[in-house]
Design an enzyme around this catalytic site. Structure first.
Site, PDB file in Angstrom:
ATOM      1  N   TYR A 116     -80.744 -66.933  20.810  1.00 15.98           N
ATOM      2  CA  TYR A 116     -79.598 -66.030  20.733  1.00 15.98           C
ATOM      3  C   TYR A 116     -78.392 -66.729  21.341  1.00 15.98           C
ATOM      4  O   TYR A 116     -78.478 -67.321  22.425  1.00 15.98           O
ATOM      5  CB  TYR A 116     -79.905 -64.739  21.486  1.00 15.98           C
ATOM      6  CG  TYR A 116     -78.719 -63.818  21.672  1.00 15.98           C
ATOM      7  CD1 TYR A 116     -78.360 -62.906  20.687  1.00 15.98           C
ATOM      8  CD2 TYR A 116     -77.951 -63.862  22.836  1.00 15.98           C
ATOM      9  CE1 TYR A 116     -77.268 -62.057  20.861  1.00 15.98           C
ATOM     10  CE2 TYR A 116     -76.872 -63.019  23.016  1.00 15.98           C
ATOM     11  CZ  TYR A 116     -76.531 -62.130  22.029  1.00 15.98           C
ATOM     12  OH  TYR A 116     -75.444 -61.299  22.208  1.00 15.98           O
ATOM     13  N   HIS A 117     -77.247 -66.668  20.672  1.00 16.85           N
ATOM     14  CA  HIS A 117     -76.043 -67.382  21.097  1.00 16.85           C
ATOM     15  C   HIS A 117     -75.171 -66.481  21.956  1.00 16.85           C
ATOM     16  O   HIS A 117     -74.655 -65.466  21.494  1.00 16.85           O
ATOM     17  CB  HIS A 117     -75.258 -67.838  19.874  1.00 16.85           C
ATOM     18  CG  HIS A 117     -74.343 -69.002  20.133  1.00 16.85           C
ATOM     19  ND1 HIS A 117     -73.490 -69.052  21.220  1.00 16.85           N
ATOM     20  CD2 HIS A 117     -74.155 -70.161  19.451  1.00 16.85           C
ATOM     21  CE1 HIS A 117     -72.816 -70.185  21.193  1.00 16.85           C
ATOM     22  NE2 HIS A 117     -73.197 -70.885  20.130  1.00 16.85           N
ATOM     23  N   GLY A 118     -74.996 -66.841  23.227  1.00 17.73           N
ATOM     24  CA  GLY A 118     -74.084 -66.118  24.094  1.00 17.73           C
ATOM     25  C   GLY A 118     -72.645 -66.485  23.780  1.00 17.73           C
ATOM     26  O   GLY A 118     -72.364 -67.256  22.854  1.00 17.73           O
ATOM     27  N   GLU A 138     -71.877 -64.824  16.169  1.00 16.84           N
ATOM     28  CA  GLU A 138     -72.653 -64.107  17.182  1.00 16.84           C
ATOM     29  C   GLU A 138     -72.066 -64.339  18.568  1.00 16.84           C
ATOM     30  O   GLU A 138     -72.007 -63.413  19.390  1.00 16.84           O
ATOM     31  CB  GLU A 138     -74.102 -64.590  17.142  1.00 16.84           C
ATOM     32  CG  GLU A 138     -75.036 -63.824  18.065  1.00 16.84           C
ATOM     33  CD  GLU A 138     -76.483 -64.206  17.817  1.00 16.84           C
ATOM     34  OE1 GLU A 138     -77.178 -63.456  17.105  1.00 16.84           O
ATOM     35  OE2 GLU A 138     -76.915 -65.272  18.307  1.00 16.84           O
TER      36      GLU A 138
END
Length: 330
Positions: free
Chosen positions: A129-131, A202
Site C-alpha cells: 500500500y502506497h502512503g 493512491e
C-alpha cells in the site's frame, strides 16, 4: 548606537534585553512605538508556527535524499579506480545508505519490521500500500539489507526519474520504471522486486481511511505470473499519519488527472510509530489468471490493513504508540 547601549544600562535599574533592543531599534529606525510592531510580529509567528512546522518537516526527508546523493557522488569519486576491477563498486555505498536510512527510521519513527521470515530466499514480488510518501518502503529496504543482506528493487513512477540529481541514487538503489518486460527480467535474475499498484494516485488521494486505490490494475499480477514468482503483500501501520496530503481538494484532483504529476502539497513529517508487516506469500499457480491473482493480492493487503491499522487513522494516537510496548495483534 554606543550611546543607545549605554543608556540601556544607565541608572539604578537596568532595562531588560528585550526593552533595550526595542529602544535601540527605535533610535536606529526612527520609528516610534516599534515594540508594538514587534509584539504583533511575534504573535503572528506564534499563531502560524504549527502551520509552518507541518509544511516544513517534509523538507527534512528531501534534505536527507540529497545528503544521500552527495554521499554517493563522493563515494563514486573515491572509487573510480576500483570500479574497473569490481563487479559491483556500490556495495559499500549501499551499506552506508542502509545505515543512514535505518538510523533515521529508528530515531524518528521507532521503525519496526515484522514478518521478514515470509520473504522467500529466491525471487518474489513485494506488493504494498502506497502512503503519501514511500518513506516506509525506504525504511523496509534498508532494514532488509541490514538484516539479510538482500537488495530489493522497486518500480517507481516516471516523474521520479525527472527529479534533479536523483539519477545516481535511483541507479544505486535499483529503482526502475518498467516496462513489464524489465520487471520480469529483474525477477528472473533472482532479485526481489517491490511495487505499489496504487502508485501516485493512491499516495495523493487515499486518506486516513486507508482506502486501496488500485482501480482495475493487474499488470503487476501478470509480471508475477510471467516470472513464476510468489507475491508478498506488505503494509505499514500509521503510514498515513506520518504524512498527509491535501488530496481532498477537488481542483487538485482534477489538476493531477490532467497533468499526471504530484501537484498535491504534502504536510506532516510527524514522528509517529511505523511498523511494517509482511504477510504470507501468495504462491505462483500456473492456472490462475492475472485478474484472479490481482484480486487475491488486493484482498491480502486489505487483510493486513484491517488487522494492523485502526480506522480511521489518528495522528495523536499514532504519536502515543511510540510510548507503547505492545502492538495490535500480529
Amino acid at each position: 548606537m554606543t550611546g543607545g547601549n549605554e543608556s540601556c544600562t544607565a541608572g539604578p535599574t537596568s532595562m531588560s534585553y528585550l526593552t533595550c533592543l526595542t529602544y535601540i531599534l527605535e533610535e536606529w529606525t526612527g520609528v516610534e512605538d516599534i515594540g508594538d510592531y514587534l509584539s504583533y510580529a511575534f504573535y503572528i509567528l506564534w499563531l502560524l508556527f504549527p502551520l509552518v512546522v507541518v509544511f516544513v518537516l517534509p523538507g527534512v526527508i528531501v534534505i536527507l535524499f540529497y545528503v544521500s546523493i552527495l554521499w554517493l557522488h563522493i563515494y563514486k569519486r573515491k572509487n573510480e579506480i576500483k570500479e574497473a576491477y569490481s563487479h559491483d563498486v556500490w556495495i559499500g555505498a549501499r551499506e552506508m545508505l542502509a545505515t543512514i536510512w535505518d538510523g533515521h527510521g529508528r530515531i524518528w519513527h521507532g521503525y519496526e519490521l515484522h514478518g521478514v521470515e515470509n520473504i522467500p530466499q529466491g525471487p518474489g514480488l513485494v506488493v504494498f500500500y502506497h502512503g503519501a510518501t514511500p518513506v516506509d518502503y525506504i525504511y523496509f529496504s534498508a532494514r532488509l539489507h541490514i538484516m539479510n543482506k538482500r537488495r530489493c528493487n522497486v518500480v517507481a513512477d516516471h516523474f521520479v526519474f525527472r527529479l534533479p540529481g536523483f539519477r545516481i541514487l535511483l541507479e544505486v538503489l535499483g529503482v526502475i520504471h518498467g516496462p513489464k518486460e524489465a520487471c520480469v527480467r529483474t525477477l528472473e535474475k533472482g532479485h526481489l522486486l517491490a511495487i505499489a499498484p496504487g502508485g501516485v494516485r493512491e499516495a495523493l488521494f487515499s486518506d486516513e481511511m486507508y482506502t486501496i486505490l488500485w482501480s482495475d490494475r493487474k499488470g503487476f499480477a501478470q509480471v508475477a505470473i510471467d516470472a513464476k514468482v510468489p507475491i508478498i503483500p506488505m503494509f505499514t501501520q500509521n503510514v498515513r499519519e506520518g504524512f498527509r496530503t491535501l488530496g481532498g481538494i477537488k481542483i487538485l484532483r482534477s489538476l493531477y488527472e490532467r497533468v499526471r504529476l504530484p501537484v498535491v502539497p504534502l504536510h506532516g513529517g510527524f514522528p509517529v510509530k511505523l511498523r511494517t508487516f509482511i504477510g504470507e506469500p501468495i504462491p505462483y499457480e500456473p492456472n490462475m489468471t492475472a485478474e484472479e491473482l490481482a484480486a487475491k493480492t488486493k484482498a491480502a493487503v486489505q487483510a493486513l490493513i484491517e488487522k494492523h491499522q485502526k480506522i480511521p487513522g489518528n495522528i495523536f494516537r499514532a504519536l502515543m504508540e511510540r510510548f507503547q510496548t505492545h502492538k495490535k495483534e500480529d
